[in-house]
Scaffold this motif. Structure first.
Motif, short mmCIF file in Angstrom:
data_model
loop_
_atom_site.label_atom_id
_atom_site.label_comp_id
_atom_site.label_asym_id
_atom_site.label_seq_id
_atom_site.Cartn_x
_atom_site.Cartn_y
_atom_site.Cartn_z
N GLY A 11 -6.58 7.86 3.67
CA GLY A 11 -6.96 6.75 2.80
C GLY A 11 -8.20 7.05 1.99
N HIS A 12 -9.19 7.69 2.62
CA HIS A 12 -10.41 8.08 1.92
C HIS A 12 -10.12 9.10 0.83
CE1 HIS A 12 -13.85 6.16 3.90
NE2 HIS A 12 -13.13 6.19 5.01
N LEU A 13 -9.23 10.04 1.11
CA LEU A 13 -8.91 11.07 0.13
C LEU A 13 -8.26 10.47 -1.11
CD1 LEU A 13 -7.54 13.90 2.48
CD2 LEU A 13 -9.76 13.84 1.29
N ILE A 14 -7.50 9.39 -0.93
CA ILE A 14 -6.80 8.78 -2.06
C ILE A 14 -7.73 7.84 -2.84
CG2 ILE A 14 -4.91 7.23 -2.74
CD1 ILE A 14 -3.37 8.24 -0.29
N PHE A 41 -12.21 2.81 -0.09
CA PHE A 41 -11.05 2.53 0.76
C PHE A 41 -11.35 1.55 1.89
CE2 PHE A 41 -8.69 3.67 4.66
CZ PHE A 41 -7.48 3.11 4.30
N PRO A 42 -12.40 1.75 2.68
CA PRO A 42 -12.63 0.82 3.77
C PRO A 42 -13.43 -0.41 3.37
CG PRO A 42 -14.25 2.55 3.89
CD PRO A 42 -13.39 2.83 2.68
N SER A 43 -13.73 -0.54 2.06
CA SER A 43 -14.58 -1.63 1.61
C SER A 43 -13.90 -2.98 1.84
CB SER A 43 -14.90 -1.47 0.13
OG SER A 43 -15.57 -2.61 -0.36
N ALA A 70 -8.73 1.10 -12.70
CA ALA A 70 -8.45 2.44 -12.17
C ALA A 70 -8.74 2.50 -10.67
CB ALA A 70 -9.30 3.48 -12.91
N LEU A 71 -9.87 1.94 -10.27
CA LEU A 71 -10.24 1.99 -8.86
C LEU A 71 -9.34 1.08 -8.03
CD1 LEU A 71 -12.11 3.23 -6.82
CD2 LEU A 71 -13.80 1.43 -7.31
N ALA A 72 -8.99 -0.09 -8.59
CA ALA A 72 -8.10 -1.00 -7.88
C ALA A 72 -6.74 -0.35 -7.65
CB ALA A 72 -7.94 -2.29 -8.69
N THR A 73 -6.25 0.40 -8.64
CA THR A 73 -4.96 1.10 -8.50
C THR A 73 -5.02 2.11 -7.37
OG1 THR A 73 -4.53 0.84 -10.87
CG2 THR A 73 -3.25 2.51 -9.69
N ARG A 74 -6.11 2.86 -7.30
CA ARG A 74 -6.27 3.84 -6.22
C ARG A 74 -6.33 3.16 -4.85
NH1 ARG A 74 -11.26 7.58 -7.58
NH2 ARG A 74 -10.69 8.38 -5.51
N VAL A 90 0.04 3.61 1.15
CA VAL A 90 0.28 4.84 1.91
C VAL A 90 -0.12 4.66 3.37
CG1 VAL A 90 -0.41 7.26 2.17
CG2 VAL A 90 0.10 6.35 -0.10
N VAL A 91 -1.27 4.04 3.57
CA VAL A 91 -1.76 3.82 4.93
C VAL A 91 -0.79 2.93 5.72
CG1 VAL A 91 -3.55 2.59 6.24
CG2 VAL A 91 -4.19 4.26 4.49
N LEU A 92 -0.32 1.85 5.11
CA LEU A 92 0.63 0.96 5.79
C LEU A 92 1.92 1.71 6.13
CD1 LEU A 92 0.27 -2.39 3.80
CD2 LEU A 92 -0.27 -2.02 6.21
N SER A 93 2.37 2.55 5.21
CA SER A 93 3.59 3.33 5.46
C SER A 93 3.39 4.30 6.62
CB SER A 93 3.99 4.10 4.20
OG SER A 93 4.23 3.21 3.12
N LEU A 94 2.22 4.93 6.68
CA LEU A 94 1.94 5.85 7.78
C LEU A 94 1.83 5.12 9.11
CD1 LEU A 94 -0.66 8.23 6.07
CD2 LEU A 94 1.70 8.78 6.73
N TYR A 95 1.22 3.95 9.08
CA TYR A 95 1.16 3.15 10.30
C TYR A 95 2.57 2.79 10.78
CZ TYR A 95 -3.90 2.39 10.57
OH TYR A 95 -5.24 2.55 10.73
N TYR A 96 3.44 2.48 9.83
CA TYR A 96 4.82 2.16 10.21
C TYR A 96 5.49 3.37 10.85
CZ TYR A 96 9.77 1.03 9.79
OH TYR A 96 11.09 0.82 10.05
#
Length: 261
Positions: free
Chosen positions: A132-135, A140-142, A152-156, A163-169
């Motif tokens: 998540g930090h890399l993306i 990310f943790p804010s 731009a930042l909101a999109t990232r 991606v994080v939710l998908s990985l958790y799944y």
């Protein structure tokens, strides 16, 4: 030691999968106050611990299998031992609450497998947070709402959270139903993890859609409102409590309908 029972799994149609929430709702309605208070206690602890930088989320993931196992264990045999007549309603409720939160740890055979699963989830969480930090970078943790960020930042951030939710799944596929296999059906940890993954993988498209649909209110609220202010925190807590109370019961239904011996 007897031979370990063989676990088989069913592949459900999309329509059958969507009956799980209605089944969970029926279980929830039998003890609504108990499940709401159980979910509220977990959400309060999880949200409080989760605010600790770096290790908060890791700690939440470590203890989550214990709470899930305890809730499922109680669902399988609610009030198996009849309480004494002199026990008040309040004491009876508190006893049930203790069992739905920590009851699985009272069975010695459950302790080591649950701690191993918790450790696996904790390590997985660290890896997922790094991704998540890399993306998304440092945002990310804010706790800031996406609406407070530039486009731009909101999109990232949105991409990172998806991606994080998908990985958790994906990680959840390995352990989600391994927990009830271990505590309810005495299946060894390696077999339980393998069967959990295969059973969920066989139903993955429908389950992923169900997963995202169920969590959509929570995801939208998290995106629009910062959890650091009163409105964001209260809304996230209330929505999360209501969802968790029904989802745990739905998971029990899903396990019973999917796996058999």
């Amino acid at each position: 030691m007897g031979k370990e029972p063989e676990v088989k799994y069913r592949k459900h149609t999309f329509q059958q999968l969507w009956k799980w929430p209605s089944c969970g709702w029926r279980f929830f309605r039998k003890h609504p106050l108990l499940w709401l208070v159980t979910a509220l206690c977990f959400m309060l602890v999880a949200m409080t611990i989760g605010m600790i930088p770096i290790i908060g989320e890791v700690l939440v993931m470590f203890v989550s299998p214990i709470v899930l196992a305890s809730a499922l264990l109680w669902l399988a045999s609610p009030d198996k031992q009849k309480p004494r007549k002199q026990k008040s309603k309040v004491m009876k409720f508190l006893s049930r609450l203790e069992n739905t939160l920590l009851g699985a740890m009272k069975v010695q055979e459950n302790i080591v497998p649950l701690l191993i699963i918790g450790a696996f989830l904790a390590v997985s969480t660290i890896v997922i947070q790094i991704i998540g930090h890399l993306i998304a970078g440092p945002m990310f943790p804010s706790l800031a709402a996406v609406t407070d960020l530039s486009l731009a930042l909101a999109t990232r951030v949105v991409l990172a959270k998806f991606v994080v939710l998908s990985l958790y799944y994906f990680i959840g596929m390995w352990v989600l139903y391994a927990i009830p296999m271990i505590i309810l059906d005495d299946i060894m940890l390696p077999t339980a993890v393998m069967k959990s993954f295969r059973g969920i993988l066989a139903n993955s498209p429908g389950l992923f859609a169900l997963y995202l649909t169920t969590l959509t209110p929570l995801i939208i609220w998290n995106f629009l409102f910062s959890a650091s202010n009163l409105i964001g925190f209260a809304g996230f807590l209330l929505i999360g409590t209501a969802l968790l109370a029904v989802v745990v019961n739905s998971l029990y239904c899903g396990y019973k309908l999917t796996y058999y011996q």
